[in-house]
Design a protein around this motif. Structure first.
Motif, mmCIF file in Angstrom:
data_model
loop_
_atom_site.group_PDB
_atom_site.id
_atom_site.type_symbol
_atom_site.label_atom_id
_atom_site.label_comp_id
_atom_site.label_asym_id
_atom_site.label_seq_id
_atom_site.Cartn_x
_atom_site.Cartn_y
_atom_site.Cartn_z
ATOM 1 N N GLN A 174 19.395 89.437 -48.626
ATOM 2 C CA GLN A 174 18.037 89.209 -48.139
ATOM 3 C C GLN A 174 17.993 89.013 -46.629
ATOM 4 O O GLN A 174 17.054 89.449 -45.972
ATOM 5 C CB GLN A 174 17.448 87.980 -48.829
ATOM 6 N N HIS A 175 18.957 88.354 -46.084
ATOM 7 C CA HIS A 175 18.976 88.059 -44.643
ATOM 8 C C HIS A 175 20.211 88.732 -44.046
ATOM 9 O O HIS A 175 21.344 88.288 -44.263
ATOM 10 C CB HIS A 175 19.026 86.552 -44.392
ATOM 11 N N TYR A 176 20.001 89.789 -43.320
ATOM 12 C CA TYR A 176 21.125 90.550 -42.776
ATOM 13 C C TYR A 176 20.762 91.035 -41.382
ATOM 14 O O TYR A 176 19.649 91.534 -41.147
ATOM 15 C CB TYR A 176 21.439 91.749 -43.675
ATOM 16 N N ASN A 177 21.712 90.888 -40.462
ATOM 17 C CA ASN A 177 21.489 91.292 -39.085
ATOM 18 C C ASN A 177 22.706 92.077 -38.611
ATOM 19 O O ASN A 177 23.811 91.547 -38.547
ATOM 20 C CB ASN A 177 21.266 90.074 -38.187
ATOM 21 N N GLY A 178 22.528 93.355 -38.355
ATOM 22 C CA GLY A 178 23.632 94.187 -37.919
ATOM 23 C C GLY A 178 23.718 95.459 -38.732
ATOM 24 O O GLY A 178 22.804 95.842 -39.455
ATOM 25 N N THR A 201 24.440 99.927 -44.493
ATOM 26 C CA THR A 201 23.457 98.856 -44.538
ATOM 27 C C THR A 201 23.053 98.495 -43.111
ATOM 28 O O THR A 201 23.916 98.229 -42.267
ATOM 29 C CB THR A 201 24.009 97.608 -45.249
ATOM 30 N N VAL A 202 21.769 98.511 -42.863
ATOM 31 C CA VAL A 202 21.251 98.186 -41.539
ATOM 32 C C VAL A 202 20.227 97.065 -41.687
ATOM 33 O O VAL A 202 19.291 97.175 -42.496
ATOM 34 C CB VAL A 202 20.588 99.408 -40.875
ATOM 35 N N GLY A 203 20.424 95.985 -40.961
ATOM 36 C CA GLY A 203 19.490 94.869 -41.018
ATOM 37 C C GLY A 203 19.182 94.347 -39.635
ATOM 38 O O GLY A 203 20.022 94.401 -38.733
ATOM 39 N N ALA A 204 17.989 93.852 -39.472
ATOM 40 C CA ALA A 204 17.600 93.343 -38.155
ATOM 41 C C ALA A 204 16.669 92.158 -38.309
ATOM 42 O O ALA A 204 15.705 92.204 -39.084
ATOM 43 C CB ALA A 204 16.924 94.444 -37.345
ATOM 44 N N ASP A 205 16.962 91.091 -37.581
ATOM 45 C CA ASP A 205 16.059 89.953 -37.473
ATOM 46 C C ASP A 205 15.081 90.200 -36.332
ATOM 47 O O ASP A 205 15.433 90.787 -35.308
ATOM 48 C CB ASP A 205 16.841 88.671 -37.183
ATOM 49 N N PHE A 206 13.869 89.765 -36.517
ATOM 50 C CA PHE A 206 12.917 89.762 -35.426
ATOM 51 C C PHE A 206 12.182 88.431 -35.451
ATOM 52 O O PHE A 206 12.495 87.563 -36.285
ATOM 53 C CB PHE A 206 11.962 90.955 -35.485
ATOM 54 N N ASP A 207 11.260 88.222 -34.564
ATOM 55 C CA ASP A 207 10.682 86.903 -34.353
ATOM 56 C C ASP A 207 10.219 86.241 -35.639
ATOM 57 O O ASP A 207 10.431 85.052 -35.859
ATOM 58 C CB ASP A 207 9.493 86.993 -33.376
ATOM 59 N N ARG A 208 9.604 87.000 -36.518
ATOM 60 C CA ARG A 208 8.978 86.388 -37.677
ATOM 61 C C ARG A 208 9.477 86.962 -38.993
ATOM 62 O O ARG A 208 8.829 86.806 -40.030
ATOM 63 C CB ARG A 208 7.460 86.561 -37.577
ATOM 64 N N GLY A 209 10.652 87.619 -38.988
ATOM 65 C CA GLY A 209 11.124 88.141 -40.249
ATOM 66 C C GLY A 209 12.414 88.913 -40.150
ATOM 67 O O GLY A 209 13.172 88.802 -39.183
ATOM 68 N N ASN A 210 12.650 89.729 -41.167
ATOM 69 C CA ASN A 210 13.875 90.497 -41.269
ATOM 70 C C ASN A 210 13.578 91.762 -42.056
ATOM 71 O O ASN A 210 12.734 91.772 -42.960
ATOM 72 C CB ASN A 210 14.980 89.684 -41.965
#
Length: 976
Positions: A174-178, A201-210
């Motif tokens: 659910q929470h992945y960055n990178g 798998t590609v994930g990115a966090d931003f100010d208010r979500g992912n």
């Protein structure tokens, strides 16, 4: 109190006594990580808690465990766990059945009684052309999995229908960055069974979500029976001697049958029952066979070679390709409101191969209930009746060779068409959109909508149009149909290309299952009790399920090997549920914490009406080391839309003296039979004995839900003197009533005319047995549509152990850390009362259902880790079992091995299988942001045990055995 109830309570009492001693306690997880500090929702409860320990027995498999294994599908991950089985399920080993689907079961209760969740919500099922449907685990990409929670307890009051045996909740990342790129490749030591997969798998966090996107491709090569020596041997030396039940035969074997001489037509390959072949290795002179159920004067000509060996031509394991796309995201609309969106799509293409389709006088279909034969005469294009020039009894020397002329000739063969090629194309989509958040800083809420649809197209090439075949045999006139003509079925390659083309067709079936769900819930503390806060959860759900199935037009007309109607249907279910976690006592002598867990659910279904279920449990922490837990619950399983609305079809079960009122029958000339025959103007002299019945099968709108009661008791021991050690045991007892199944046609006839052992009243049996024919009294069509039949009781003990420590704490040098995980399950009983018989399935296997239920199953894993590398050894045990089908192996007294024998059926090869150990090893290395893993599954290349009469290459495809042999693999991943 009934005797059954008393015995069950005594048995449960015995289980309870076993559960209490701390030395028999179990570990809460297969490889469970330390609980996080934040509140979490654990499978089996809608209430979030900071305590990861659950009052329910839960096994957890982490993504790290998956990375250290050869698993490329969810089934391969779960099949090693003792708690998981494949009773009544389709697996990767099921080349003959399942159509590429992958299904699992808990506590041997079948996949239809095991609920599969994705992130805590239902997942749409896939139609695999069986009597019931289940979730196809191939639809969930392994590279997206964060962990899997296996709840080994009933949970109908929490999740609704289907959760009788337990719940498998697959939690995705659910929470992945990178960015992560990975894949793997593996192959057996035989040089086949190639598997390879790649994913990104590609994930990115931003100010208010992912946002997270995953794409994966998986490929598996099929393996043929011919590639494994154990899969093509029919064990002719075995004492099992049940070749009559097999269509495969020993290659090249010939026989003299009680002095009767046989003629073998060139190019044919089957026809003589193995039970008749008493003397092996002798050549048979030309001759004629007549008798059996054939009409007087008819001839049966057996094929050259006597036996047909289909095994080398069939697939051992199926091939498959999966293309998958997954998307998850969450966005904070406000400080306490988050929007959630999930999308999962899978396109699965799989393939299986079976031998050429059998046909002839021993292959009965609804259109041809007496089989097919080479007609003595046929109607030509002018409408005249002429002698069939290709019928051997119409030859000039027929009277010399056969003793008769102008006769119908019955033959058996598989050699008309090529191998049957199955190709399955299934696309499955699941979408979830929702809102979730926190109200007043303490109440967690969520609401959302789920849409799931699974579209399947199943094709089988090289199937025979039996009506077209009957025309070429001369049984029906060709008329003016293009390509149709009288054919020569004797000799090699005698049919013309046009005649072969006229016989073949590709059987195409399309089906769809659709599911829509709207849900909402809220949970949080509602009152402060002396022992702690009373927390509750309330929720509602609306679910609409629908399906359709459109068989091929030839199948619908009855001209194929089977007959089935098109069908469609659906229903809706509205639900309300509530759950409470009530702290009763805390911080007292011998009571660190005593908590009650209570839940109830109300369901209203548009087809079967209302259902109310509940669950009550206690979680008793005596101190920091000891903990006891137990629960009592009720459950239900609503009839699936497939079970309600499946299209009607006809089957023709065969046997000996099946009509109890005809000569040779069990109740011949009885008062009951005489009265029944008189009603239709018949008598015992007019009714004809039969070797096959006609039964109607399919869905039934009169089905009611299955109901259940379950009890469990367990304890947890985490001693301070051994930090890192956790030992638990859980005992369970489950009773299911009104199981959905089908009556046995022969049993219904016997119950109708006086056999009181069957669990159906005589009046009910007679109503299902159908009306007899006026004048003759012959048996009519028997109703074996789905019905609520019988009960099932199952109980057992599950023991788990987990221990993690540094080597120096064991008095060794500071080499690294050691982790041990052990799980074992002991199956006390699984008693089924249905169709008038009581069957104890624990410790048995069944070739009729292609399943096995050993009493013992175990898994032990040891891992040594140092710095960036680790080495693991896993041992799996699958216990022994004996044949539950009651095969008689000494029914032929002329067999030398059986003369004067007092052995029981289980003493013969193929009627009993011994326990088997599998060993797996794995080595992994972490270098910066890259991970490498190599391993070997089934290190010592253990073959599955020989099972006499099995449909899947001499073994049981759904029993959990390893069909592939030693498998060597490599996996790698890189994170950026």
């Amino acid at each position: 109190m009934s005797v059954t109830s008393t015995l069950r309570k005594r048995r449960l009492g015995s289980v309870v006594m076993l559960a209490i001693p701390p030395l028999m306690l179990a570990a809460t997880a297969y490889a469970q990580s330390a609980p996080p500090a934040e509140t979490i929702e654990v499978t089996g409860s809608r209430i979030k808690n900071t305590d990861a320990e659950s009052a329910n027995p839960i096994t957890v498999v982490t993504s790290e465990d998956i990375a250290r294994s050869a698993s490329t599908t969810v089934e391969e991950i779960l099949r090693k766990l003792p708690a998981v089985d494949f009773a009544g399920a389709a697996t990767v080993n099921s080349n003959n059945g399942g159509l590429g689907a992958s299904q699992v079961s808990l506590r041997n209760l079948g996949p239809q009684r095991t609920l599969i969740l994705l992130n805590g919500q239902r997942f749409v099922m896939t139609d695999a052309q069986g009597t019931a449907d289940a979730v196809d685990l191939n639809n969930i990409p392994v590279s997206m999995i964060d962990h899997i929670e296996v709840l080994r307890d009933g949970a109908s009051s929490i999740y609704g229908a289907d959760a009788i045996g337990g719940v498998i909740n697959i939690i995705t990342k659910q929470h992945y960055n990178g960015v992560e790129i990975g894949g793997g490749v593996g192959m057996t030591s035989y040089g086949d069974g190639l598997k390879h997969n790649v994913y990104s798998t590609v994930g990115a966090d931003f100010d208010r979500g992912n946002i997270l996107i995953n794409v994966s491709e998986d490929h598996t090569d099929p393996i043929m029976n011919s590639a494994r020596s154990w899969a093509v041997s029919e064990h002719p030396e075995a004492d099992y001697n049940s070749y009559d039940s097999l269509s495969s035969r020993v290659t090249g074997a010939v026989a003299t049958i009680n002095g009767t001489k046989y003629y073998f037509a060139s190019g044919l390959s089957s026809g003589i029952l193995a039970s008749d072949a008493y003397t092996l290795g002798k050549e048979i002179s030309p001759g004629v066979y007549s008798g059996g159920s054939l009409a007087p004067g008819d001839l049966a000509i057996a094929g050259a070679g006597v036996y047909y060996d289909y095994l080398p031509q069939e697939g051992l394991t199926a091939g498959s390709d999966h293309t998958q796309f997954s998307f998850t995201s969450h966005y904070d609309l406000a400080p306490n409101v988050t929007a959630v969106l999930e999308a999962f799509y899978t396109d699965r293409q799989s393939s299986e191969q079976l031998a050429p389709e059998p046909w002839g006088s021993n292959v009965l279909t609804p259109q041809f209930p007496n089989g097919l034969y080479v007609a003595a005469n046929y109607i030509d294009s002018s409408g005249a009746t002429v002698a069939n020039p290709y019928n051997p009894t119409n030859q000039s020397n027929a009277s010399t060779l056969y003793g008769a002329t102008n006769q119908n000739v019955y033959i058996y063969s598989r050699l008309l068409s090529g191998d049957r090629q199955y190709t399955d194309d299934i696309s499955t989509t699941r979408l979830r959109a929702g809102l979730e958040g926190t109200l007043l800083g303490k109440y967690d809420w969520q609401a959302g909508y789920i849409y799931g649809v699974s579209d399947a197209t199943y094709r089988v090439s090289n199937e025979i149009n039996f009506y077209h075949l009957s025309q070429e045999l001369g049984m029906n006139a060709c008329g003016t149909e293009s390509g149709c003509s009288i054919a020569n079925f004797f000799g090699t390659n005698t049919l013309t290309a046009a005649q072969l083309k006229y016989l073949y067709y590709t059987n195409t079936d399309t089906s769809q299952i659709q599911q829509q769900i709207a849900y909402g819930s809220i949970s949080g503390p509602v009152y402060q009790l002396p022992a702690g806060p009373l927390t509750m959860a309330f929720g509602t759900e609306y679910r609409a399920d629908s399906m359709f199935d459109h068989p091929d037009s030839i199948t619908q007309s009855g001209d194929g090997a089977v007959y089935s109607q098109a069908t469609e249907g659906g229903y809706a279910t509205s639900s309300l549920y509530a759950e409470a976690n009530v702290p009763l006592l805390s911080n007292l002598p011998f009571v660190k914490m005593l908590t009650a867990d209570l839940s109830t659910r109300y369901d209203y279904n548009t087809t079967f009406g209302r259902a109310l279920t509940y669950k009550a449990g206690l979680d008793y922490a005596i101190n920091d080391e000891f903990r006891l837990r137990g629960s009592q619950s009720t459950g239900f399983r609503a009839p699936q839309v497939k079970e309600l609305y499946a299209g009607k079809s006809q089957t023709n079960p065969s046997g000996a003296n099946l009509d109890p009122c005809a000569s040779g029958g069990e109740f011949y000339q009885s008062t009951t039979c005489e009265a029944a025959l008189a009603k239709v103007g018949a008598s015992d002299s007019t009714v004809t004995q039969v070797s096959q019945l006609t039964a109607e099968t399919g869905g039934s709108s009169s089905l009611k839900p299955e109901t259940s009661q379950s009890w469990s008791l367990g304890s947890v021991y985490q001693p301070k003197w051994a930090p890192g050690l956790s030992v638990t045991v859980d005992a369970y007892d489950i009773l299911i009533r009104n199981e959905i199944s089908q009556y046995d046609p022969e049993s219904l006839l016997l119950a109708c005319y006086g056999n009181v052992k069957y669990l159906v009243s005589q009046a009910k049996a007679c109503s299902l047995a159908g009306a007899r024919a006026t004048g003759t009294g012959d048996v009519g069509i028997i109703d074996t549509l789905n019905a609520n039949i019988g009960d099932e009781t199952t109980d057992g003990i599950e023991i788990d152990l987990a221990y993690q420590t540094a080597t120096e704490k064991l008095g060794l040098p500071a080499w690294g850390s050691l982790t041990f995980n052990g799980q074992a399950g002991y199956f006390l009983s699984d008693t089924v009362n249905a169709n008038g018989t009581t069957i104890q399935q624990a410790g048995t296997f069944s070739t009729s259902t292609d399943s096995s239920e050993p009493r013992w199953k175990a898994l032990v894993n040891a891992t040594f880790a140092r710095d960036q590398w680790s080495f693991g050894w896993t041992t799996r045990y699958y216990g022994g079992a004996h044949n539950v089908d009651g095969t008689s192996v000494c029914e032929y007294s002329t067999l030398a091995d059986c003369t004067g024998s007092t052995k029981g059926a289980e003493d013969y090869e193929g009627n009993h299988v011994s326990g088997i150990f599998y060993h797996d090893i794995n080595f992994s290395y972490q270098y910066k942001n890259a991970n490498f893993s190599v391993g070997v599954d089934n290190l010592f290349d253990k073959d599955p045990p020989y099972v006499g009469g099995a449909l899947n290459a001499n073994s049981l495809g759904s029993a959990g055995y390893d069909f592939t042999g030693r498998f060597i693999y490599m996996k790698t991943s890189v994170k950026f």
